[in-house]
Design a protein around this motif. Structure first.
Motif, short mmCIF file in Angstrom:
data_model
loop_
_atom_site.label_atom_id
_atom_site.label_comp_id
_atom_site.label_asym_id
_atom_site.label_seq_id
_atom_site.Cartn_x
_atom_site.Cartn_y
_atom_site.Cartn_z
N TYR A 12 5.71 10.78 6.26
CA TYR A 12 4.46 10.09 6.42
C TYR A 12 4.89 8.70 6.98
O TYR A 12 4.30 7.94 7.81
N PHE B 129 1.36 4.21 -2.93
CA PHE B 129 1.12 5.72 -2.47
C PHE B 129 2.23 6.46 -3.11
O PHE B 129 2.40 7.53 -3.40
N ASN C 47 8.70 16.39 -2.35
CA ASN C 47 7.64 15.72 -2.21
C ASN C 47 8.17 14.19 -1.74
O ASN C 47 7.20 13.66 -0.82
N SER D 45 -0.04 13.77 -5.92
CA SER D 45 -0.48 12.37 -5.59
C SER D 45 -1.73 12.03 -6.32
O SER D 45 -1.78 10.88 -6.78
N PHE E 213 1.61 19.02 -2.96
CA PHE E 213 1.95 17.30 -2.49
C PHE E 213 0.63 16.76 -2.82
O PHE E 213 0.38 15.63 -3.49
N SER F 110 -8.21 5.61 -1.52
CA SER F 110 -7.44 5.24 -0.53
C SER F 110 -5.93 6.38 -0.63
O SER F 110 -5.59 6.36 0.45
N ASN F 111 -5.73 6.75 -1.83
CA ASN F 111 -4.79 7.64 -1.56
C ASN F 111 -4.88 8.98 -0.94
O ASN F 111 -4.12 9.65 -0.28
N GLN G 136 -1.95 17.62 -5.02
CA GLN G 136 -2.30 17.58 -6.27
C GLN G 136 -1.43 16.45 -7.06
O GLN G 136 -1.94 15.84 -7.88
N HIS H 50 -4.48 8.42 2.57
CA HIS H 50 -3.16 8.83 3.25
C HIS H 50 -3.03 10.03 3.19
O HIS H 50 -2.15 10.29 4.26
N LEU H 51 -3.14 10.90 2.18
CA LEU H 51 -3.06 12.26 2.40
C LEU H 51 -3.49 12.98 3.54
O LEU H 51 -2.82 14.07 4.28
N ASN I 17 -4.41 11.65 6.18
CA ASN I 17 -3.67 10.99 7.58
C ASN I 17 -2.48 11.89 7.76
O ASN I 17 -2.16 12.16 8.74
N TYR I 18 -1.85 12.12 6.65
CA TYR I 18 -0.68 13.01 6.63
C TYR I 18 -0.81 14.46 7.17
O TYR I 18 -0.27 14.95 7.99
N GLU J 35 1.08 -1.41 -0.07
CA GLU J 35 0.22 0.30 0.06
C GLU J 35 1.00 1.19 -0.04
O GLU J 35 0.62 2.21 -0.76
N THR K 48 2.71 6.71 -6.89
CA THR K 48 1.80 7.65 -7.52
C THR K 48 2.09 9.28 -7.04
O THR K 48 2.07 9.99 -8.19
N SER K 49 2.58 9.53 -6.00
CA SER K 49 3.13 10.69 -5.65
C SER K 49 4.28 10.89 -6.68
O SER K 49 4.28 12.29 -6.94
#
Lengths: 200, 200
Positions: free
Chosen positions: A195, A161, A188, B165, B161, B187-188, B163, B191-192, B194-195, A157, A164-165
């Motif tokens: 994270y 992530f 980035n 992702s 960051f 799901s991404n 955008q 994550h974002l 949560n960060y 996972e 993709t970033s």
DNA sequence: ATAAACATACCGAACATTCTCTTTGTAGTG
DNA sequence: CACTACAAAGAGAATGTTCGGTATGTTTAT
């Protein structure tokens, strides 16, 4: 240099400047200092040439870069950075075809054109992505083993992530070329690292 | 429906299937139920048509979608999700041209072809990115004001960051179409979130 | 009111150009 | 002689564009 490799290198240069469809066979033949007969002696068709060129100059390069970084020494974060900066910044120097970084933008656009036009290129593209994803996952797993990366999120996972970033940074830069790519990439990756790292 | 808009809609459909260069004028003319003369009465050239089509069917749509989401009620996280899912999933229903989601992949590839071929499209693309970036920043600033998002990172930095992702998710899916796009996007964004959220 | 003048929307054959690819010919080499 | 590596010329199809013409509607002048 043999005629065949001369044709291929010339083609790559031209394609990098104008894209697949806007570069004609006549153009390639002239720029390669050969003739129609010479060309068709080495390639069955224009498409066949383009496919070979893409395979050799883009995917071969990308995948060997991944292999090189695999044996690279450093922290997981450094590995990620090196990986991406290699693909993004240095790939423009493939066989010294072009000294300017600017071209990487075109390289990406051309790749997209290829994906759209040829299924084979789509397949190679997919393979490269999987290859890169595996690499990213390896690096993250390594970080987990070393106790640097959090374990509460599945490493697969996290790898997705991360990737993709990173790819997003490239695409964003394609749309906004005035953005400093390396700088952005590094910052980035910093965010990503913050994270996923374990906070003391 | 007038001849002009009929030509434009037909062109968009065809381009979505085959790309810019692989759709010929004859094809467009036949499919639009008009003639060469009729075509050249409304457009100066094939390129002029393509530019108008892209502008109307892609960028107009993207930018009005941003406007719509601006007035959308919800938490910052919900806004981000809605924004991206709108662009990614619903844009395929532009004027009910195509009911299949699959086409968004092509839409992206065609856009890249356009950016490579025409500077004007590159400009529109850039504007859209800036527009989207501003929106993202607004949403994040809102979250900061509401005490939901951390303040120790500059909101502009967070917006970029975010955008990258999100755009990366799209690009990754273009390369690996078997990946479930919506699921991945959600799901991404998790994550974002949560960060950037404030941990209690 | 009517005719002349003009404008708009469209038709479709013909045009020049460009494209990829085939065919045929030839110089050099083992 | 046979084979590779190229050269030269051009066939044949497809491309985007032009242009002379028609049909319909809209002003304008008398």
């Amino acid at each position: 240099m043999g005629t065949k490799s001369r044709i291929m290198e010339t083609t790559f240069k031209l394609v990098l400047k104008k894209g697949f469809t806007d570069v004609s066979l006549n153009e390639i033949i002239k720029a390669s200092n050969t003739t129609t007969g010479g060309f068709y002696h080495h390639f069955n068709s224009k498409d066949a040439l383009l496919l070979e060129v893409i395979e050799k100059y883009i995917f071969n390069y990308f995948n060997t870069t991944i292999e090189q970084i695999r044996s690279f020494e450093g922290t997981p974060k450094e590995k990620l950075q090196t990986m991406m900066l290699s693909i993004v910044a240095e790939c423009v120097n493939i066989n010294e075809v072009s000294p300017k970084k600017v071209y990487y933008r075109n390289l990406h656009l051309i790749l997209m054109e290829g994906v759209q036009k040829y299924d084979v290129i789509g397949e190679s593209y997919k393979k490269f992505y999987h290859n890169l994803l595996n690499f990213t996952k390896e690096v993250i797993d390594e970080g987990v083993d070393q106790g640097m990366i959090r374990q509460d999120i599945d490493s697969h996972e996290l790898a997705i992530f991360t990737q993709t970033s990173i790819l997003g940074t490239i695409i964003m830069w394609v749309g906004m070329p005035e953005m400093p790519l390396e700088e952005r990439m590094i910052s980035n990756i910093d965010h990503l690292w913050n994270y996923m790292k374990i906070v003391e």
